[in-house]
Design an enzyme around this catalytic site. Structure first.
Site, short mmCIF file in Angstrom:
data_model
loop_
_atom_site.label_atom_id
_atom_site.label_comp_id
_atom_site.label_asym_id
_atom_site.label_seq_id
_atom_site.Cartn_x
_atom_site.Cartn_y
_atom_site.Cartn_z
N MET A 59 -1.08 -32.90 14.85
CA MET A 59 -0.86 -33.13 16.28
C MET A 59 -0.47 -34.60 16.52
SD MET A 59 -1.30 -30.22 17.65
CE MET A 59 -1.07 -30.79 19.35
N HIS A 110 6.81 -21.33 18.91
CA HIS A 110 5.46 -21.90 18.81
C HIS A 110 4.70 -21.50 20.06
CE1 HIS A 110 2.59 -25.17 17.66
NE2 HIS A 110 2.42 -25.27 18.97
C1 DX5 Z 1 -0.05 -29.42 23.19
C2 DX5 Z 1 0.68 -28.25 22.58
C3 DX5 Z 1 2.10 -28.54 22.26
C4 DX5 Z 1 2.96 -28.80 23.48
C5 DX5 Z 1 4.21 -29.48 23.05
O1 DX5 Z 1 -1.37 -29.09 23.35
O2 DX5 Z 1 0.04 -27.88 21.37
O3 DX5 Z 1 2.66 -27.50 21.46
O4 DX5 Z 1 3.28 -27.62 24.15
O5 DX5 Z 1 4.89 -29.84 24.20
P1 DX5 Z 1 5.81 -31.13 24.27
O6 DX5 Z 1 6.91 -30.94 23.28
O7 DX5 Z 1 6.29 -31.14 25.67
O8 DX5 Z 1 4.96 -32.33 23.92
ZN ZN Z 2 1.11 -26.54 20.03
#
Ligand code: DX5
Ligand code: ZN
Length: 227
Positions: free
Chosen positions: A149, A44
């Site tokens: 999200m 990702h």
């Molecule tokens: C946030 C990003 C996520 C983030 C996830 O804006 O879109 O993909 O990197 O990171 P974690 O798993 O640490 O919450």
């Molecule tokens: Zn992300």
């Protein structure tokens, strides 16, 4: 449906997509092969422009570098304004799926989805924790991925927002009811404590940055998140 996803959908298996944002960029090539060996299904890639979100990460050059090294498909998560302008370059950099934010576009969502499909790329629509599913309902029959999200985009390492679980369930029911082809990707604050609720609610691709790259053992972390 994007052929990339058919196998996953048919198998009903939960996939894990480590978020490269949390990797050690001084040894990026090693980090990528380590998470792949540890069972990552996708990578990702979080692209932030300092305008749509209050942070800047990396752009197409880094995506291309990752593509050269990666064995698993790349899911690029655009957190940028004007995704129409930049969609092409992220496809050309090697993304298998490009997701853009509903909130970053006034109109013309369908134009972006069509453009991605014309280039043979999967199209994903992403929504913030406080954006209802109804705001993208007319796009759901067209997309390959729905990115929900569970933190406000911009930074890794934030706390999982539990209220979004109901929206994951809603998206899962809607998908079943209308036989939509999209996969449900969930992103933000997913770790060993929160992953099971995401899976139970119907999350199919679980993104995890800190919980994977911050772990001593990537294999155990990915396996636990997959469940
Ligand atoms: C946030 C990003 C996520 C983030 C996830 O804006 O879109 O993909 O990197 O990171 P974690 O798993 O640490 O919450
Ligand atoms: Zn992300």
């Amino acid at each position: 449906m994007n052929s990339l996803f058919r196998q996953l959908t048919d198998s009903g298996k939960v996939a894990v997509a480590p978020s490269v944002l949390a990797a050690d960029f001084s040894i990026l090539g090693k980090e990528i092969s380590d998470v792949e060996k540890a069972g990552a299904d996708f990578l990702h890639l979080d692209v932030m422009d300092g305008s749509f979100v209050p942070n800047i990460s990396f752009g197409p050059m880094v995506v291309k570098t990752i593509f050269r090294q990666a064995k698993v498909p790349l899911i690029t998560h655009l957190m940028i304004n004007d995704p129409l302008k930049y969609a092409d370059i992220f496809v050309d950099s090697g993304s298998s799926v490009v997701s853009f934010h509903h909130e970053a576009v006034d109109s013309g969502h369908i134009q972006i989805i069509d453009k991605l499909h014309d280039k043979g790329c999967g199209a994903g629509i992403a929504i913030n924790p406080d954006t209802p599913l109804s705001s993208v309902e007319d796009l759901l029959e067209r997309v390959d991925l729905l990115l929900l999200m569970t933190v406000f985009p911009g930074f890794g390492g934030q706390k999982f927002i539990r209220d979004v679980l109901a929206k994951i369930e809603e998206a899962s029911l809607l998908k079943e009811k209308h036989r939509y082809g999209y996969l449900i990707e969930v992103d933000g604050g997913i770790n060993l404590d929160t992953a099971s609720s995401v899976r139970d609610a119907g999350g199919q691709i679980l993104v995890a940055g800190t919980a994977v790259f911050g772990a001593d053992d990537y294999y155990s972390a990915i396996s636990a998140i997959r469940g």
